[in-house]
Design a protein around this motif. Structure first.
Motif, short mmCIF file in Angstrom:
data_model
loop_
_atom_site.label_atom_id
_atom_site.label_comp_id
_atom_site.label_asym_id
_atom_site.label_seq_id
_atom_site.Cartn_x
_atom_site.Cartn_y
_atom_site.Cartn_z
N GLN A 1 0.85 -1.18 0.00
CA GLN A 1 0.00 0.00 0.00
C GLN A 1 0.89 1.24 0.00
O GLN A 1 2.05 1.19 0.39
CB GLN A 1 -0.90 0.00 1.23
N ALA A 2 0.34 2.36 -0.43
CA ALA A 2 1.13 3.58 -0.56
C ALA A 2 0.56 4.69 0.31
O ALA A 2 -0.65 4.81 0.48
CB ALA A 2 1.18 4.04 -2.01
N ALA A 3 1.46 5.50 0.86
CA ALA A 3 1.09 6.71 1.61
C ALA A 3 1.69 7.89 0.85
O ALA A 3 2.91 8.06 0.82
CB ALA A 3 1.63 6.65 3.03
N THR A 4 0.83 8.69 0.24
CA THR A 4 1.28 9.81 -0.58
C THR A 4 1.26 11.10 0.22
O THR A 4 0.23 11.44 0.83
CB THR A 4 0.41 9.95 -1.83
N LEU A 5 2.36 11.84 0.22
CA LEU A 5 2.49 13.04 1.04
C LEU A 5 2.06 14.31 0.30
O LEU A 5 1.29 15.11 0.83
CB LEU A 5 3.93 13.20 1.53
N ASN A 6 2.56 14.53 -0.88
CA ASN A 6 2.23 15.74 -1.65
C ASN A 6 1.56 15.32 -2.94
O ASN A 6 2.23 15.00 -3.93
CB ASN A 6 3.50 16.56 -1.94
N ALA A 7 0.25 15.31 -2.94
CA ALA A 7 -0.51 14.86 -4.10
C ALA A 7 -1.18 16.04 -4.79
O ALA A 7 -1.35 17.11 -4.20
CB ALA A 7 -1.55 13.83 -3.68
N SER A 8 -1.58 15.83 -6.02
CA SER A 8 -2.30 16.85 -6.76
C SER A 8 -3.68 17.06 -6.13
O SER A 8 -4.36 16.10 -5.76
CB SER A 8 -2.45 16.45 -8.22
N ALA A 9 -4.09 18.31 -5.99
CA ALA A 9 -5.40 18.64 -5.43
C ALA A 9 -6.43 18.89 -6.52
O ALA A 9 -7.64 18.89 -6.23
CB ALA A 9 -5.29 19.87 -4.53
N ALA A 10 -5.98 19.09 -7.75
CA ALA A 10 -6.90 19.33 -8.88
C ALA A 10 -6.23 18.81 -10.15
O ALA A 10 -5.72 19.59 -10.96
CB ALA A 10 -7.24 20.81 -9.01
N PRO A 11 -6.23 17.49 -10.35
CA PRO A 11 -5.55 16.90 -11.52
C PRO A 11 -6.05 17.48 -12.84
O PRO A 11 -7.26 17.63 -13.04
CB PRO A 11 -5.90 15.41 -11.39
N GLY A 12 -5.10 17.82 -13.69
CA GLY A 12 -5.45 18.35 -15.00
C GLY A 12 -5.76 19.83 -15.01
O GLY A 12 -6.02 20.40 -16.08
N ARG A 13 -5.75 20.48 -13.84
CA ARG A 13 -6.03 21.92 -13.76
C ARG A 13 -4.92 22.58 -12.96
O ARG A 13 -5.06 22.85 -11.76
CB ARG A 13 -7.40 22.14 -13.10
N PRO A 14 -3.77 22.84 -13.60
CA PRO A 14 -2.56 23.26 -12.88
C PRO A 14 -2.70 24.54 -12.07
O PRO A 14 -2.14 24.63 -10.97
CB PRO A 14 -1.51 23.40 -13.99
N TRP A 15 -3.43 25.54 -12.58
CA TRP A 15 -3.53 26.78 -11.83
C TRP A 15 -4.41 26.61 -10.59
O TRP A 15 -4.11 27.15 -9.52
CB TRP A 15 -4.06 27.91 -12.72
N LEU A 16 -5.49 25.87 -10.73
CA LEU A 16 -6.33 25.58 -9.57
C LEU A 16 -5.57 24.71 -8.57
O LEU A 16 -5.67 24.91 -7.36
CB LEU A 16 -7.61 24.88 -10.02
N ASP A 17 -4.82 23.77 -9.10
CA ASP A 17 -3.99 22.91 -8.26
C ASP A 17 -3.00 23.74 -7.46
O ASP A 17 -2.83 23.56 -6.24
CB ASP A 17 -3.24 21.90 -9.14
N LEU A 18 -2.35 24.68 -8.12
CA LEU A 18 -1.39 25.56 -7.43
C LEU A 18 -2.08 26.36 -6.33
O LEU A 18 -1.54 26.51 -5.22
CB LEU A 18 -0.74 26.51 -8.43
N ALA A 19 -3.28 26.87 -6.61
CA ALA A 19 -4.02 27.63 -5.60
C ALA A 19 -4.31 26.77 -4.37
O ALA A 19 -4.14 27.22 -3.23
CB ALA A 19 -5.32 28.17 -6.19
N TRP A 20 -4.73 25.53 -4.60
CA TRP A 20 -4.99 24.63 -3.48
C TRP A 20 -3.71 24.29 -2.72
O TRP A 20 -3.72 24.21 -1.47
CB TRP A 20 -5.65 23.34 -3.98
N GLN A 21 -2.62 24.08 -3.42
CA GLN A 21 -1.36 23.77 -2.75
C GLN A 21 -0.92 24.92 -1.84
O GLN A 21 -0.56 24.71 -0.68
CB GLN A 21 -0.26 23.49 -3.78
N LEU A 22 -0.97 26.13 -2.34
CA LEU A 22 -0.56 27.30 -1.55
C LEU A 22 -1.52 27.55 -0.39
O LEU A 22 -1.09 27.92 0.71
CB LEU A 22 -0.47 28.53 -2.45
N PHE A 23 -2.80 27.33 -0.64
CA PHE A 23 -3.77 27.48 0.45
C PHE A 23 -3.49 26.48 1.56
O PHE A 23 -3.53 26.82 2.75
CB PHE A 23 -5.19 27.28 -0.09
N GLY A 24 -3.22 25.24 1.19
CA GLY A 24 -2.94 24.22 2.20
C GLY A 24 -1.70 24.54 3.02
O GLY A 24 -1.69 24.35 4.24
N ILE A 25 -0.66 25.02 2.37
CA ILE A 25 0.57 25.38 3.07
C ILE A 25 0.33 26.54 4.03
O ILE A 25 0.75 26.51 5.19
CB ILE A 25 1.68 25.72 2.06
#
Length: 267
Positions: A58-82
């Motif tokens: 089984q796998a434990a993923t630490l930094n995963a995509s929050a919005a696959p296929g939508r890089p700018w939205l993904d970046l917004a979610w990553q920065l918000f989470g941090i």
């Protein structure tokens, strides 16, 4: 002459919170941060051990995509989470200032000794990093650990900056709260140094339990070392530096090496 109680008297009382207030404050800070993460990790671990198949499958993923296929939205979610993960650190700084302390500088997290903190941190990271990798590989091979996937972000321009920011966030959050703040509070609540050390180390291990038994034990041992060093130096700065370097090495190293070297496990 009779002295009347007023704002000045009340402010003096506010600077000396009772044991009950200190206890409740500590529980609230942990409940908003790594204490809650410990409960979440325990639930995740129970789910893993009760799932068909071994832990290493089984796998434990630490930094995963929050919005696959939508890089700018993904970046917004990553920065918000941090950013949102660091709110408890700001809360700790607020509590310390309210007590008349000098904020996070009271815990030794400031810019007064940058090169000393970085040098000590690099030394700690070199020792713990090498032994930590060996322990992880052994624990996984024995079936005590999940396969840890430090990052699974898309190949976009912001990938590595986000991984570095994530590493810094982890380091600041954990060392300020689990070492500096928690030990200060437990000392004021009358806990013995040994009991406080155990509590800090077990807490650090608990929120890594989602990785498996190996993640729990390895981080608990790291917690003991970090508490000892904090007691010795009186600063969390070197610990933040060490933790940052360890996580940057893990996140960026995995991104660069996964699938290219035989010794690095991948899902």
């Amino acid at each position: 002459m009779q002295v009347e109680a007023g704002p000045v008297a009340e402010s003096v009382d506010d600077e000396r919170p009772s044991r009950r207030i200190l206890r409740d404050e500590t529980l609230l800070v942990l409940g908003l941060s790594l204490g809650a993460s410990g409960v979440s990790a325990l639930i995740s671990f129970v789910g893993s051990v009760t799932r068909p198949g071994g832990l290493k499958d089984q796998a434990a993923t630490l930094n995963a995509s929050a919005a696959p296929g939508r890089p700018w939205l993904d970046l917004a979610w990553q920065l918000f989470g941090i950013a949102s993960a660091l709110v408890p650190v700001a809360l700790v700084a607020h509590f310390l200032v309210r007590e008349g302390q000098n904020g996070l500088r009271t815990l030794g997290f400031d810019r007064t000794r940058p090169w000393s903190d970085l040098g000590r941190g690099a030394g700690i990271a070199a020792v713990i990093g090498s032994t930590g990798i060996a322990f992880y590989l052994l624990a996984r091979e024995l079936g005590f650990n999940l396969t840890v996937v430090p990052e699974a972000l898309p190949e976009v321009w912001w990938k590595y900056p986000v991984l570095i920011l994530s590493a810094l966030q982890n380091a600041i959050l954990e060392e300020v709260i689990v070492v500096g703040y928690l030990l200060r509070r437990l000392d004021r609540l009358g806990w013995t140094p040994g009991t406080a050390l155990t509590a800090s180390a077990v807490l650090r291990g608990s929120y890594h339990l989602y990785q498996g038994v190996g993640g729990f034990i390895g981080n608990m041992v790291m917690g003991v070392v970090f508490v000892w060093l904090y007691r010795r130096w009186g600063r969390v700065g070197p610990l933040v530096a060490a933790h940052s370097l360890l996580d940057i090495g893990a996140f960026v190293g995995y991104a660069l090496l996964a699938g290219k070297v035989a010794w690095l496990p991948t899902p």
